[in-house]
Design an enzyme around this catalytic site. Structure first.
Site, PDB file in Angstrom:
ATOM      1  N   LYS A   1      19.261  31.402 -14.590  1.00 57.00           N
ATOM      2  CA  LYS A   1      20.514  31.115 -15.288  1.00 57.00           C
ATOM      3  C   LYS A   1      21.612  30.817 -14.268  1.00 57.00           C
ATOM      4  O   LYS A   1      21.792  31.566 -13.296  1.00 57.00           O
ATOM      5  CB  LYS A   1      20.911  32.309 -16.153  1.00 57.00           C
ATOM      6  CG  LYS A   1      19.940  32.604 -17.288  1.00 57.00           C
ATOM      7  CD  LYS A   1      19.971  31.540 -18.366  1.00 57.00           C
ATOM      8  CE  LYS A   1      19.171  31.965 -19.583  1.00 57.00           C
ATOM      9  NZ  LYS A   1      19.223  30.963 -20.673  1.00 57.00           N
TER      10      LYS A   1
ATOM     11  N   ASP B   1      18.788  26.754 -15.855  1.00 59.94           N
ATOM     12  CA  ASP B   1      19.429  26.651 -17.169  1.00 59.94           C
ATOM     13  C   ASP B   1      20.909  26.979 -17.045  1.00 59.94           C
ATOM     14  O   ASP B   1      21.284  28.109 -16.720  1.00 59.94           O
ATOM     15  CB  ASP B   1      18.759  27.618 -18.147  1.00 59.94           C
ATOM     16  CG  ASP B   1      19.277  27.476 -19.571  1.00 59.94           C
ATOM     17  OD1 ASP B   1      20.105  26.572 -19.825  1.00 59.94           O
ATOM     18  OD2 ASP B   1      18.849  28.258 -20.435  1.00 59.94           O
TER      19      ASP B   1
ATOM     20  N   GLU C   1      18.025  22.596 -17.603  1.00 60.77           N
ATOM     21  CA  GLU C   1      18.209  22.728 -19.043  1.00 60.77           C
ATOM     22  C   GLU C   1      19.687  22.799 -19.409  1.00 60.77           C
ATOM     23  O   GLU C   1      20.461  23.492 -18.753  1.00 60.77           O
ATOM     24  CB  GLU C   1      17.482  23.999 -19.509  1.00 60.77           C
ATOM     25  CG  GLU C   1      17.386  24.147 -21.003  1.00 60.77           C
ATOM     26  CD  GLU C   1      16.624  25.415 -21.379  1.00 60.77           C
ATOM     27  OE1 GLU C   1      16.814  25.890 -22.522  1.00 60.77           O
ATOM     28  OE2 GLU C   1      15.858  25.937 -20.543  1.00 60.77           O
TER      29      GLU C   1
ATOM     30  N   ASP D   1      18.770  21.962 -25.106  1.00 62.46           N
ATOM     31  CA  ASP D   1      18.515  23.168 -25.905  1.00 62.46           C
ATOM     32  C   ASP D   1      19.574  23.269 -26.991  1.00 62.46           C
ATOM     33  O   ASP D   1      19.361  22.905 -28.137  1.00 62.46           O
ATOM     34  CB  ASP D   1      18.511  24.403 -25.010  1.00 62.46           C
ATOM     35  CG  ASP D   1      18.336  25.718 -25.789  1.00 62.46           C
ATOM     36  OD1 ASP D   1      18.171  25.671 -27.021  1.00 62.46           O
ATOM     37  OD2 ASP D   1      18.373  26.789 -25.174  1.00 62.46           O
TER      38      ASP D   1
ATOM     39  N   LYS E   1      13.439  26.558 -30.565  1.00 63.63           N
ATOM     40  CA  LYS E   1      13.371  28.009 -30.735  1.00 63.63           C
ATOM     41  C   LYS E   1      13.265  28.315 -32.225  1.00 63.63           C
ATOM     42  O   LYS E   1      13.983  27.700 -33.033  1.00 63.63           O
ATOM     43  CB  LYS E   1      14.624  28.694 -30.172  1.00 63.63           C
ATOM     44  CG  LYS E   1      14.819  28.517 -28.671  1.00 63.63           C
ATOM     45  CD  LYS E   1      16.139  29.117 -28.206  1.00 63.63           C
ATOM     46  CE  LYS E   1      16.316  28.930 -26.705  1.00 63.63           C
ATOM     47  NZ  LYS E   1      17.658  29.378 -26.253  1.00 63.63           N
TER      48      LYS E   1
END
Length: 337
Positions: free
Chosen positions: A155, A179, A205, A230, A252
Site C-alpha cells: 500500500k 496499490d 493498482e 479497483d 471484489k
C-alpha cells in the site's frame, strides 16, 4: 420460505491496517444465515464506508430484505432481481445473501461451489499478502515477516512511496504489486510509476481517484507497468468504459454484489481483453473462501483479508506456499472453528 438470521462480528486486525484514505483497527462485519428446511447457508457482509455502507445500514437492509428471499435457493437470478428492486447499492448486503444462497445450493446438491460453477480447483493462483502503510523501515520489517508469501501487495499513497518500495526490495525478492487506493494525481502517478520500474514491480493498482478515467488513460499511455482498476469499477457497465484506460480490473464480492455478479463481470472483462484480479476487504475465512472458489477464472488473487486478523471464527480455504487451496466440502466448504 427461506429464513434469514443475522449476527454482527468484530474482526480484530493483527496490526493497524493503513491505506491512503485512512486506518482500520477492527472490521465490524455481519454474518448471515439463510435456512432452508434442515440446511443453512452462510454469508458475510464486510461494509465499507467508501461504498456508502456501515454495520448499521447493512443490518437495516437485512431486516428489509428478510421477506424477499423467496422459497427456492436455486433461483439466484430471481433473488438478485428482488434484491435490486427493494434496495439500491448496498453491495455487501447483496454479496452476503448471494453467498449464503450459493452455500445452500452446494449443500443441497452435495458438491463444493467450484464444482457447481464448473471450475477446476487445481487452477487457483497464488494470493498476495498485503502490507499496509507505515514507515519504510517498518514496512520492510513486515515484508521480512511475510517471507512465506511469494507475492506482496504494498500500500502506497504517501510522500515516502519510493523509499517504501526501495526498503522492501532491499530485504525481499518477492513479486511486488503496488496499490495507491486513489492516492495520487495523474502526473504524480506517472513520475512514481516510472521510478518504480527499477524495482521490478508487477503492476500498479488504482493510482488516481475512481472517477478520473481520463487520468487513468493518461497514466497508462505514459508508463510501461500494467495499470489495474479497483475503485473505478463498481457496476458491470463500468467495464467497457475502463477497457480503454487500464490493463485489468480488480473485482471484489463486497463491492460488486457477490458471486453471481462477479462471475458475469469476469466474463465481460475477458471479452474486453482485460486482465482479471479478485480482491477482498477485511473479511473472515467465510467470505474469503467464497471468493476463492472463483479464482480458477482469474489472473491475480489478493485474498488475504483473513490472514490479517487474529480472531477468524471460520476455517476454509488454505494457503500453501502462496497458492490458494480450496476446501472440498459441500457449498463453500467452510466450518466454524
Amino acid at each position: 420460505m427461506l429464513h434469514l438470521n443475522v449476527k454482527p462480528i468484530e474482526l480484530k486486525l493483527t496490526t493497524p491496517f493503513r491505506i491512503s484514505r485512512g486506518v482500520e483497527y477492527t472490521a465490524p462485519n455481519v454474518i448471515v444465515e439463510v435456512t432452508h428446511n434442515e440446511l443453512t447457508g452462510y454469508g458475510e457482509a464486510a461494509p465499507s464506508g467508501y461504498y456508502g455502507e456501515t454495520t448499521q445500514t447493512v443490518q437495516a437492509c437485512f431486516t428489509l430484505l428478510a421477506d424477499h428471499l423467496g422459497d427456492d435457493p436455486f433461483l439466484i437470478d430471481d433473488l438478485h432481481h428482488r434484491l435490486d428492486s427493494n434496495i439500491r447499492l448496498n453491495p455487501s448486503v447483496k454479496a452476503a445473501i448471494d453467498m449464503a444462497f450459493y452455500d445452500l445450493m452446494g449443500k443441497l446438491l452435495g458438491v463444493p461451489l467450484y464444482k457447481l460453477l464448473g471450475l477446476n480447483p487445481e487452477h487457483t493462483p497464488q494470493t498476495s499478502f498485503t502490507i499496509g502503510i507505515d514507515s519504510p523501515k517498518e514496512m520492510a520489517k513486515k515484508a521480512l515477516l511475510a517471507k512465506d508469501y511469494p507475492i506482496l501487495k504494498i500500500k502506497v499513497g504517501t510522500k515516502h512511496d519510493l523509499d517504501i518500495i526501495k526498503a522492501i526490495r532491499d530485504v525481499s525478492a518477492a513479486i511486488i504489486r503496488v496499490d495507491a487506493n486513489t492516492g495520487w494525481t495523474p502526473k504524480e502517478a506517472i513520475k512514481k510509476i516510472n521510478a518504480f520500474e527499477f524495482y521490478n514491480i508487477e503492476f500498479v493498482e488504482q493510482p488516481v481517484p475512481a472517477h478520473d478515467l481520463a487520468g487513468l488513460k493518461m497514466i497508462r499511455d505514459n508508463v510501461l507497468l500494467p495499470i489495474i482498476a479497483d475503485e473505478s469499477c463498481v457496476a458491470i457497465e463500468d467495464i467497457s468504459r475502463l477497457s480503454e484506460c487500464v490493463d485489468g480490473i480488480n473485482f471484489k464480492l463486497m463491492k460488486n454484489n457477490g458471486i453471481r455478479n462477479v462471475f458475469k463481470m469476469i466474463q465481460v472483462a475477458r471479452a474486453h481483453h482485460l486482465r482479471v484480479m479478485l480482491g477482498c476487504m477485511i473479511e473472515s475465512s467465510l467470505a474469503i473462501t467464497a471468493a476463492a472458489h472463483l479464482t480458477p477464472l482469474v489472473d491475480y488473487a489478493d485474498l488475504d483479508g483473513n490472514l490479517l486478523i487474529d480472531n477468524d471464527p471460520y476455517e476454509g480455504v488454505r494457503v500453501e506456499h502462496g497458492k490458494l487451496v480450496l476446501p472440498d466440502g459441500p457449498g463453500l466448504g467452510v466450518k466454524a472453528r
